[in-house]
Design a protein around this motif. Structure first.
Motif, short mmCIF file in Angstrom:
data_model
loop_
_atom_site.label_atom_id
_atom_site.label_comp_id
_atom_site.label_asym_id
_atom_site.label_seq_id
_atom_site.Cartn_x
_atom_site.Cartn_y
_atom_site.Cartn_z
N LEU A 222 0.84 -1.20 0.00
CA LEU A 222 0.00 0.00 0.00
C LEU A 222 0.88 1.25 0.00
O LEU A 222 2.01 1.21 0.48
CB LEU A 222 -0.91 -0.01 1.24
N PRO A 223 0.37 2.39 -0.51
CA PRO A 223 -0.95 2.58 -1.16
C PRO A 223 -1.00 1.85 -2.50
O PRO A 223 0.03 1.61 -3.13
CB PRO A 223 -1.04 4.09 -1.35
N PHE A 224 -2.23 1.52 -2.92
CA PHE A 224 -2.43 0.72 -4.12
C PHE A 224 -3.34 1.45 -5.11
O PHE A 224 -4.50 1.72 -4.82
CB PHE A 224 -3.05 -0.62 -3.73
N ARG A 225 -2.78 1.76 -6.27
CA ARG A 225 -3.57 2.35 -7.35
C ARG A 225 -4.42 1.26 -8.00
O ARG A 225 -3.91 0.22 -8.37
CB ARG A 225 -2.66 2.99 -8.39
N TRP A 226 -5.73 1.49 -8.11
CA TRP A 226 -6.60 0.51 -8.74
C TRP A 226 -7.34 1.12 -9.92
O TRP A 226 -7.50 2.34 -10.03
CB TRP A 226 -7.63 -0.03 -7.73
N GLY A 227 -7.78 0.25 -10.81
CA GLY A 227 -8.57 0.68 -11.96
C GLY A 227 -9.65 -0.36 -12.25
O GLY A 227 -9.48 -1.54 -11.99
#
Length: 303
Positions: free
Chosen positions: A228-233
């Motif tokens: 983390l932090p985790f970029r999501w899409g």
């Protein structure tokens, strides 16, 4: 000439004729591209086994999941993500002289990634496919300028695909739902690729990408221990009658960009979640026409 000599001459003539035919008769070639595409479509329909596939992947060598599709979809648990993609529709962008077309909104290029970098990534991904899937069954992806970039964002490395990098998602610009690629770029090179045809939106007007799970979850091997932090899409197809799509993940809701038959949403997770993104679609009157929580084919929890 004796009877025995005549028989031997006849046998020699027969052998010669058979030998000639052996070089002229051959079976029709198998339609490898059609067979492969049919297989891809069939595998995308088998949503019920998505969880079992991910469990199996846990036993594979590092990097195996990087070139395979994940499944998923659903609701959310409390975290503090950062929504980031605008839903406004922009005029159709123009293509670069030798590369793919820009996305509909600047908000689909995230984390400081430029369009030039995303366009170069598409070319790297096509070259990667040509190197790693040669042979008669290879599906030609076509040139980079036949694609539209719909998402570019940073990727977070995990125990299955170590090393941070970049995800780029591109679709055929003239047939957006005919071909979609999700490619991971790490250390300046393409390291994994998922390709396939998109599922049509269907009667509800919205269809989350069944193989888009790699964009919003980390490896099954890291369950309970995400970086983390985790970029999501989250990506998927959308019917023109749907004018708004929202995606809720980790306690926050992002409004998706709508781009030539696709929706694209993103955010940042500061805490790990166990419940997958929840997708909702609305028509021009603001009526809810799709809710992933009511979609039996949508995986609502993370594996």
């Amino acid at each position: 000439m004796t009877d025995g000599q005549q028989e031997r001459d006849f046998e020699e003539q027969v052998r010669e004729l058979l030998a000639r035919d052996a070089y002229t008769i051959r079976p029709s070639p198998a339609p490898y591209p059609q067979i492969r595409r049919r297989g891809v479509v069939e595998r995308r329909r088998r949503v019920a086994v998505a969880g079992a596939v991910l469990v199996t992947l846990a036993a594979l060598p590092v990097g195996a999941y990087a070139v395979a599709g994940g499944g998923g979809g659903g609701a959310s648990t409390a975290t503090s993500p950062t929504p980031s993609v605008s839903a406004s529709r922009s005029p159709a962008p123009s293509a670069t002289p030798s590369g793919p077309v820009r996305p509909a909104t600047d908000g689909q290029l995230l984390d400081g990634i430029t369009f030039e970098q995303a366009a170069q990534a598409v070319e790297q991904c096509i070259a990667y496919d040509e190197r790693h899937t040669p042979g008669p069954g290879h599906m030609d992806l076509g040139p980079a300028d036949s694609y539209r970039v719909i998402l570019a964002m940073r990727s977070t490395g995990d125990s299955n695909a170590p090393g941070d990098g970049m995800y780029v998602v591109a679709v055929k610009k003239d047939d957006p739902q005919g071909m979609r690629m999700i490619c991971n770029i790490r250390e300046g090179e393409a390291q994994g690729l998922n390709i396939g045809g998109a599922d049509a939106p269907g009667a509800a007007g919205v269809m989350p990408d069944i193989n888009g799970g790699k964009l919003y979850q980390q490896s099954f091997l890291d369950k309970g221990n995400w970086a983390l932090p985790f970029r999501w899409g989250v990506i998927g197809t959308v019917d023109p009658s749907v004018t708004k799509v929202t995606v809720s993940y980790g306690g926050a809701t992002s409004e998706a960009a709508l781009d030539h038959g696709w929706f694209v949403a993103s955010g940042v997770l500061d805490e790990q979640v166990t419940v997958a993104p929840r997708v909702k679609g609305y028509d021009a009157d603001g009526t809810l026409v799709y809710d992933s929580d009511r979609d039996p084919s949508y995986e609502k929890t993370l594996p």
